[in-house]
Design a protein around this motif. Structure first.
Motif, PDB file in Angstrom:
ATOM      1  N   ASN A  80      35.518  46.434  42.494  1.00 39.53           N
ATOM      2  CA  ASN A  80      34.973  46.031  41.205  1.00 39.53           C
ATOM      3  C   ASN A  80      36.088  45.713  40.215  1.00 39.53           C
ATOM      4  N   ALA A  81      35.703  45.497  38.976  1.00 40.05           N
ATOM      5  CA  ALA A  81      36.667  45.103  37.948  1.00 40.05           C
ATOM      6  C   ALA A  81      37.797  46.122  37.792  1.00 40.05           C
ATOM      7  N   ALA A 104      39.907  45.325  41.316  1.00 33.96           N
ATOM      8  CA  ALA A 104      39.931  44.000  41.961  1.00 33.96           C
ATOM      9  C   ALA A 104      41.320  43.363  41.948  1.00 33.96           C
ATOM     10  N   LEU A 105      42.064  43.527  40.872  1.00 34.57           N
ATOM     11  CA  LEU A 105      43.408  42.938  40.821  1.00 34.57           C
ATOM     12  C   LEU A 105      44.327  43.577  41.853  1.00 34.57           C
ATOM     13  N   GLU A 114      43.229  42.268  45.228  1.00 32.88           N
ATOM     14  CA  GLU A 114      43.684  40.890  45.424  1.00 32.88           C
ATOM     15  C   GLU A 114      45.182  40.843  45.715  1.00 32.88           C
ATOM     16  N   LEU A 116      35.461  37.698  43.637  1.00 33.88           N
ATOM     17  CA  LEU A 116      36.477  36.717  43.271  1.00 33.88           C
ATOM     18  C   LEU A 116      37.797  36.997  43.986  1.00 33.88           C
ATOM     19  N   CYS A 137      31.339  40.989  40.820  1.00 37.02           N
ATOM     20  CA  CYS A 137      31.879  39.626  40.792  1.00 37.02           C
ATOM     21  C   CYS A 137      33.404  39.616  40.837  1.00 37.02           C
ATOM     22  N   ALA A 138      34.059  40.630  40.276  1.00 32.89           N
ATOM     23  CA  ALA A 138      35.528  40.684  40.322  1.00 32.89           C
ATOM     24  C   ALA A 138      36.008  40.919  41.754  1.00 32.89           C
TER      25      ALA A 138
END
Length: 106
Positions: A20-21, A24-25, A28, A59, A55-56
């Motif tokens: 999640n948000a 997520a970074l 990724e 993405l 959504c994060a």
């Protein structure tokens, strides 16, 4: 958050919990690092232990897929639970990602 399994041709990343948000970074970055540093021809994300995806997180997976395609590498998902799979179906990303039912690929 996750385990990474390497074999000469396949790299497997196994995230756990929520994508999640909040993370997520980092997720990724882990995917990008695995694609950039490894010379394996395939990166598999094993989603068996993922309980939630927003959504994060989605993405982050899409960004990694685009990077893999640009590098000429295969990017696949496996062990996607029904509650997570519905997200891919609703966004029609199940048509974009290569998704395997189990871990038979490796």
């Amino acid at each position: 958050m996750q385990a990474v399994v390497n074999n000469p041709k396949i790299t497997v990343i196994r995230p756990q919990g929520s994508l999640n948000a909040a993370n997520a970074l980092e997720f990724e970055r882990d995917l990008t690092t695995a694609l950039a540093q490894n010379r394996s021809s395939c990166l598999v994300v094993d989603l068996e232990q993922v309980e939630a995806l927003d959504c994060a997180g989605l993405l982050a997976l899409v960004s990694a897929l685009k990077l893999a395609q640009s590098l000429g590498r295969r990017f696949s998902l496996c062990s996607v639970s029904p509650s997570i799979r519905i997200i891919f179906e609703l966004t029609q990303l199940d048509r974009v990602f290569e998704i395997f039912e189990g871990t038979a690929l490796f």
